[in-house]
Motif scaffolding. Structure first.
Motif, PDB file in Angstrom:
ATOM      1  N   TYR A 154       0.813  -1.206   0.000  1.00 30.68           N
ATOM      2  CA  TYR A 154       0.000   0.000   0.000  1.00 30.68           C
ATOM      3  C   TYR A 154       0.854   1.268   0.000  1.00 30.68           C
ATOM      4  O   TYR A 154       0.475   2.280  -0.599  1.00 30.68           O
ATOM      5  CB  TYR A 154      -0.984   0.007   1.175  1.00 30.68           C
ATOM      6  CG  TYR A 154      -0.401  -0.369   2.500  1.00 30.68           C
ATOM      7  CD1 TYR A 154       0.312   0.535   3.271  1.00 30.68           C
ATOM      8  CD2 TYR A 154      -0.571  -1.649   3.011  1.00 30.68           C
ATOM      9  CE1 TYR A 154       0.844   0.187   4.493  1.00 30.68           C
ATOM     10  CE2 TYR A 154      -0.047  -2.008   4.243  1.00 30.68           C
ATOM     11  CZ  TYR A 154       0.659  -1.091   4.972  1.00 30.68           C
ATOM     12  OH  TYR A 154       1.194  -1.439   6.193  1.00 30.68           O
ATOM     13  N   ASP A 240      -0.276   5.825   8.291  1.00 33.30           N
ATOM     14  CA  ASP A 240      -1.431   4.983   8.168  1.00 33.30           C
ATOM     15  C   ASP A 240      -2.469   5.530   9.140  1.00 33.30           C
ATOM     16  O   ASP A 240      -2.151   5.757  10.306  1.00 33.30           O
ATOM     17  CB  ASP A 240      -1.011   3.558   8.478  1.00 33.30           C
ATOM     18  CG  ASP A 240      -2.113   2.548   8.641  1.00 33.30           C
ATOM     19  OD1 ASP A 240      -3.275   2.856   8.361  1.00 33.30           O
ATOM     20  OD2 ASP A 240      -1.817   1.427   9.052  1.00 33.30           O
ATOM     21  N   THR A 295      -5.171   0.572   7.052  1.00 34.49           N
ATOM     22  CA  THR A 295      -4.979  -0.875   7.126  1.00 34.49           C
ATOM     23  C   THR A 295      -6.095  -1.489   7.958  1.00 34.49           C
ATOM     24  O   THR A 295      -6.557  -0.907   8.936  1.00 34.49           O
ATOM     25  CB  THR A 295      -3.619  -1.226   7.740  1.00 34.49           C
ATOM     26  OG1 THR A 295      -3.454  -0.538   8.987  1.00 34.49           O
ATOM     27  CG2 THR A 295      -2.484  -0.828   6.813  1.00 34.49           C
TER      28      THR A 295
END
Length: 465
Positions: A154, A240, A295
């Motif tokens: 990612y 993230d 995530t």
């Protein structure tokens, strides 16, 4: 500034002290008797008890420390001199470059954007990634996450979008980054030639979690100033957001807040929404587009972070098995630009390609279960292989119009005009006759060769008899 003594409690990164006439989110300086100082921010007011979160962490602070309130909220430097620089989670330079303390400062996490200044999103951000440009178009001022799981690339996808997107300024915010990830982003942006228009805020996994929750606010405050005052098209990349939410949870536990769902605080939705809603196309100015990584622990989309995110954002890019999944991904704003700011065949190509790819997945199941495959199944399997090879890899770098032409060519290599079930005017305008003619010619040559071989076999049989 008045110095307040007698710290009541130190719990992790949270310090409590008695004080009056203090404002929420006001900055404070915590000074140890040995002269060491730490910056802190007010996060709760309860009567005359003030709770502060210390940016550098509560380690080393003694109960004999004094607290002085500055009377102003959190601010960050804003200047063109920030471009091409790397800053910490509190906005301090960490790249060895000159200090920018004398530059202009702007408020962090200021008031929400006036709705009257918002313009309806109507411009496409081209990324040269077919699975985005064709099938899940990224629209200027959109807020959209990349849903993925640990182990998936990612961060590579986020960097690729930053490199290839047609944006004026890139503002990157990293939260809880490993050193390898931090090194990847910095070297990639430098090697690909986009570092000169990039501003980076980085909080490493070894840094304070308090700094982690500040990174989105710092990045968005700077992005908003470039959009409003410099009329720039700004792309904000953050990774993230689950690490950001985990930091909020840890701070909430230290403050004895009652958790709501799986240990996260009840205000998680509002915390995320306040940051995502900074995405805006400003009337008479530039725009802020937000693209984040979220995530999903255990690939669970019902986890509180992706679940709340889905209600706030305008779709998602679902990264699965190393590719952008065409079925799990969605851009709710793509209809505002497809066929209006792009070619007239864009919508038809998007729908037809996905329809045939869905058919290819069904044909793969039939083949795996040893069912007999029809001629159409064979065509679908051929199309599925070409689709994955030419479009699904996010490292593919191809302009939208070229990708649309390649889509027509891929369809022509596998199907005839009548099998496409598309509007006749589009088929006549874009269908590449030379591809299908060449395929027919190859087929005729193959059939002629088979017929010749069959005739030769018959002649051999007659001679033998």
């Amino acid at each position: 500034m008045i110095e307040h003594t007698g710290i009541l409690e130190i719990n992790g990164d949270i310090v409590k002290v008695r004080a009056k006439d203090v404002g929420y989110e006001e900055l404070a300086i915590v000074s140890n008797p040995d002269g060491d100082q730490s910056l802190a921010q007010v996060i709760r007011l309860q009567d005359d008890v003030v709770s502060l979160q210390v940016f550098s962490g509560g380690k080393g602070i003694s109960t004999g420390a004094t607290v002085s309130f500055t009377g102003k909220p959190m601010q960050t430097v804003y200047s063109y001199n920030m471009v091409g620089r790397i800053f910490s989670g509190v906005g301090n330079p960490i790249d060895g470059g000159p200090d920018l303390a004398t530059e202009r400062e702007v408020e962090v996490a200021g008031p929400s954007i006036n709705p009257a200044m918002r313009v309806l999103a109507n411009n496409m951000i081209r990324t040269n990634i077919p699975m985005i440009d064709i099938f899940n178009t990224l629209v200027e001022s959109q807020k959209i996450p990349i849903f993925s799981v640990a182990g998936e690339p990612y961060n590579q996808l986020l960097a690729r979008i930053g490199i290839q997107a047609d944006a004026d300024i890139i503002v990157f915010g990293g939260m809880g980054l490993t050193f390898d990830d931090f090194h990847f982003f910095t070297t990639t942006f430098q090697n690909e030639g986009v570092f000169s228009r990039t501003i980076m805020f980085a909080n490493l996994a070894s840094d304070s979690i308090v700094e982690r929750v500040l990174v989105p606010d710092l990045a968005l405050a700077v992005a908003e100033r470039f959009a409003v005052e410099e009329h720039k098209r700004v792309l904000v990349l953050m990774t993230d957001m689950t690490a950001y939410a985990d930091a909020l949870k840890e701070i909430g536990v230290a403050m004895d807040q009652i958790p709501s769902n799986r240990g996260y605080m009840g205000d998680l939705y509002s915390k995320l929404a306040f940051r995502y809603e900074r995405a805006c196309d400003f009337k008479g100015a530039g725009s802020v587009t937000i693209l984040t990584v979220t995530t999903m622990p255990g690939d669970d989309v019902t986890h509180p972070v992706p679940d709340n995110t889905g209600y706030i954002t305008e779709g998602q890019f679902y990264l699965h098995d190393g590719v952008i999944d065409p079925f799990g991904s969605l851009s709710r704003l793509k209809q505002l630009v497809i066929g209006k700011k792009t070619r007239d065949d864009h919508s038809a190509i998007m729908n037809t390609m996905i329809r045939f790819y869905a058919g290819a997945k069904e044909a793969q199941k039939k083949m795996a279960m040893a069912f007999d495959l029809s001629d159409n199944d064979q065509k679908l399997l051929q199309f599925g292989e070409l689709f994955k090879k030419r479009f699904m890899d996010f490292n593919v770098d191809i302009r939208l119009d070229e990708a649309l032409d390649l889509s027509w060519r891929t369809l022509a290599e596998c199907f005839s005009k009548g099998e496409l079930l598309m509007k006749d005017e589009l088929v006549e305008k874009y269908y590449p006759e030379d591809v299908h003619a060449a395929a027919d010619e190859d087929m005729n040559e193959s059939e002629m060769a088979d017929s010749a071989a069959e005739a030769e076999d018959q002649e051999v049989g007659v001679a033998s008899s």
